[in-house]
Design a protein around this motif. Structure first.
Motif, PDB file in Angstrom:
ATOM      1  N   VAL A  25      18.102 -15.978  -4.362  1.00  0.00           N
ATOM      2  CA  VAL A  25      18.096 -15.075  -5.512  1.00  0.00           C
ATOM      3  C   VAL A  25      19.247 -14.080  -5.423  1.00  0.00           C
ATOM      4  N   LEU A  26      19.457 -13.504  -4.247  1.00  0.00           N
ATOM      5  CA  LEU A  26      20.523 -12.510  -4.092  1.00  0.00           C
ATOM      6  C   LEU A  26      21.911 -13.108  -4.313  1.00  0.00           C
ATOM      7  N   ALA A  27      22.048 -14.416  -4.073  1.00  0.00           N
ATOM      8  CA  ALA A  27      23.331 -15.076  -4.310  1.00  0.00           C
ATOM      9  C   ALA A  27      23.630 -15.150  -5.805  1.00  0.00           C
ATOM     10  N   ILE A  28      22.561 -15.228  -6.626  1.00  0.00           N
ATOM     11  CA  ILE A  28      22.713 -15.305  -8.086  1.00  0.00           C
ATOM     12  C   ILE A  28      22.615 -13.921  -8.723  1.00  0.00           C
ATOM     13  N   PHE A  29      21.683 -13.104  -8.210  1.00  0.00           N
ATOM     14  CA  PHE A  29      21.454 -11.754  -8.719  1.00  0.00           C
ATOM     15  C   PHE A  29      21.720 -10.758  -7.588  1.00  0.00           C
ATOM     16  N   PRO A  30      22.973 -10.472  -7.283  1.00  0.00           N
ATOM     17  CA  PRO A  30      23.264  -9.553  -6.168  1.00  0.00           C
ATOM     18  C   PRO A  30      22.736  -8.145  -6.410  1.00  0.00           C
ATOM     19  N   GLN A  31      22.424  -7.813  -7.677  1.00  0.00           N
ATOM     20  CA  GLN A  31      21.887  -6.493  -7.983  1.00  0.00           C
ATOM     21  C   GLN A  31      20.383  -6.403  -7.752  1.00  0.00           C
ATOM     22  N   ALA A  32      19.755  -7.522  -7.387  1.00  0.00           N
ATOM     23  CA  ALA A  32      18.321  -7.515  -7.117  1.00  0.00           C
ATOM     24  C   ALA A  32      18.016  -6.637  -5.907  1.00  0.00           C
ATOM     25  N   ILE A  33      16.821  -6.080  -5.885  1.00  0.00           N
ATOM     26  CA  ILE A  33      16.408  -5.171  -4.818  1.00  0.00           C
ATOM     27  C   ILE A  33      15.430  -5.901  -3.904  1.00  0.00           C
ATOM     28  N   ALA A  34      15.810  -6.087  -2.659  1.00  0.00           N
ATOM     29  CA  ALA A  34      15.006  -6.851  -1.700  1.00  0.00           C
ATOM     30  C   ALA A  34      14.165  -5.911  -0.843  1.00  0.00           C
ATOM     31  N   ILE A  35      12.867  -6.202  -0.787  1.00  0.00           N
ATOM     32  CA  ILE A  35      11.927  -5.380  -0.014  1.00  0.00           C
ATOM     33  C   ILE A  35      11.178  -6.278   0.963  1.00  0.00           C
ATOM     34  N   THR A  36      11.097  -5.865   2.205  1.00  0.00           N
ATOM     35  CA  THR A  36      10.302  -6.578   3.198  1.00  0.00           C
ATOM     36  C   THR A  36       9.097  -5.727   3.571  1.00  0.00           C
ATOM     37  N   ILE A  37       7.924  -6.354   3.589  1.00  0.00           N
ATOM     38  CA  ILE A  37       6.691  -5.674   3.985  1.00  0.00           C
ATOM     39  C   ILE A  37       6.242  -6.252   5.317  1.00  0.00           C
ATOM     40  N   LEU A  38       6.015  -5.375   6.287  1.00  0.00           N
ATOM     41  CA  LEU A  38       5.658  -5.819   7.628  1.00  0.00           C
ATOM     42  C   LEU A  38       4.338  -5.196   8.091  1.00  0.00           C
ATOM     43  N   PRO A  39       3.640  -5.888   8.985  1.00  0.00           N
ATOM     44  CA  PRO A  39       2.425  -5.322   9.583  1.00  0.00           C
ATOM     45  C   PRO A  39       2.825  -4.302  10.652  1.00  0.00           C
ATOM     46  N   PRO A  40       1.891  -3.446  11.108  1.00  0.00           N
ATOM     47  CA  PRO A  40       2.235  -2.439  12.115  1.00  0.00           C
ATOM     48  C   PRO A  40       2.391  -3.000  13.524  1.00  0.00           C
ATOM     49  N   SER A  41       1.872  -4.215  13.774  1.00  0.00           N
ATOM     50  CA  SER A  41       1.998  -4.833  15.101  1.00  0.00           C
ATOM     51  C   SER A  41       1.615  -6.307  15.014  1.00  0.00           C
ATOM     52  N   GLN A  42       2.010  -7.064  16.044  1.00  0.00           N
ATOM     53  CA  GLN A  42       1.614  -8.477  16.098  1.00  0.00           C
ATOM     54  C   GLN A  42       0.098  -8.608  16.216  1.00  0.00           C
ATOM     55  N   GLN A  43      -0.505  -7.700  16.985  1.00  0.00           N
ATOM     56  CA  GLN A  43      -1.956  -7.734  17.163  1.00  0.00           C
ATOM     57  C   GLN A  43      -2.672  -7.526  15.836  1.00  0.00           C
ATOM     58  N   ALA A  44      -2.190  -6.564  15.041  1.00  0.00           N
ATOM     59  CA  ALA A  44      -2.806  -6.293  13.744  1.00  0.00           C
ATOM     60  C   ALA A  44      -2.663  -7.500  12.819  1.00  0.00           C
ATOM     61  N   LEU A  45      -1.507  -8.136  12.872  1.00  0.00           N
ATOM     62  CA  LEU A  45      -1.278  -9.309  12.036  1.00  0.00           C
ATOM     63  C   LEU A  45      -2.231 -10.436  12.422  1.00  0.00           C
ATOM     64  N   GLN A  46      -2.385 -10.671  13.715  1.00  0.00           N
ATOM     65  CA  GLN A  46      -3.276 -11.730  14.182  1.00  0.00           C
ATOM     66  C   GLN A  46      -4.735 -11.445  13.810  1.00  0.00           C
ATOM     67  N   LEU A  47      -5.127 -10.188  13.912  1.00  0.00           N
ATOM     68  CA  LEU A  47      -6.491  -9.810  13.543  1.00  0.00           C
ATOM     69  C   LEU A  47      -6.742 -10.023  12.058  1.00  0.00           C
TER      70      LEU A  47
END
Length: 209
Positions: free
Chosen positions: A111-133
């Motif tokens: 998408v960024l290659a076609i729409f370089p003005q797009a806004i990319a957001i990454t959402i992450l968990p607070p830890s690997q343990q929290a993600l696994q739980l």
């Protein structure tokens, strides 16, 4: 795009980070935002609606859309194809809507290659343990599947630096506020504000003659 158009946001996150819940809460509070409905060749499941959950199409039709360069991004997952309609996204942006694409890091790069003005957001968990739980808490996957999801999550997380914003979903309300802040800050940029407050600016700049 003109100053009156909406903005394109690309949200990426590992499975279990809470992206879907955050987007759902954002949509409930912000009527200027909509989520792109992907095209897919997989069969419709019980409870799903065509045009709501996905746009269900045949493989032949999907291939044609790709060949006509009408997809912003597309990928094949477990022998099923998925993709985002470029025409729908451009139409929604032209209508002034902010559009969210929920895709992985590979789709984001397309998408960024076609729409370089797009806004990319990454959402992450607070830890690997929290993600696994969180993954185990769903109660739908075997330990083997969870292990595969964790490995895939690690690959997704490793590409966090390619995004413009990073939201850590430790406390849901805080993460939602952070996400809302990203959307609101873009709308407060001078070109957007100048358009939305055109009459006020004319009045403020009037000499009174």
């Amino acid at each position: 795009m003109s100053n009156t158009s909406g903005a394109l946001y690309v949200l990426s996150a590992p499975s279990g980070a809470g992206k879907t819940s955050l987007v759902k809460a954002l949509l409930a509070q912000d009527k200027e935002v909509c989520v792109s409905v992907s095209h897919t060749t997989r069969s419709i499941r019980d409870g799903e609606q065509d045009g709501v959950d996905y746009n269900f199409v045949s493989q032949q039709d999907f291939t044609y859309i790709v060949e006509q360069q009408q997809m912003l991004e597309h990928a094949t997952v477990f022998e099923n194809s998925y993709g985002t309609s470029r025409k729908w996204v451009e139409s929604s942006l032209a209508d002034g809507k902010d559009v969210i694409l929920e895709i992985d890091w590979q789709g984001r790069n397309q998408v960024l290659a076609i729409f370089p003005q797009a806004i990319a957001i990454t959402i992450l968990p607070p830890s690997q343990q929290a993600l696994q739980l969180r993954l185990k808490g769903r109660g739908t996957d075997s330990d083997e599947i969870i292990a595969k999801r964790m490995a895939k999550a690690h690959r997704e997380i490793s590409h966090y630096a390619d995004s413009h914003f990073l939201v850590i979903n430790d406390h849901f309300d805080h993460a939602l506020a952070d996400l809302q802040c990203i959307f609101r800050s873009r709308r407060l940029k001078t070109p957007q504000q100048a358009h939305n407050n055109h009459q006020l600016l004319l009045e403020l700049l009037s000499t009174g003659d």
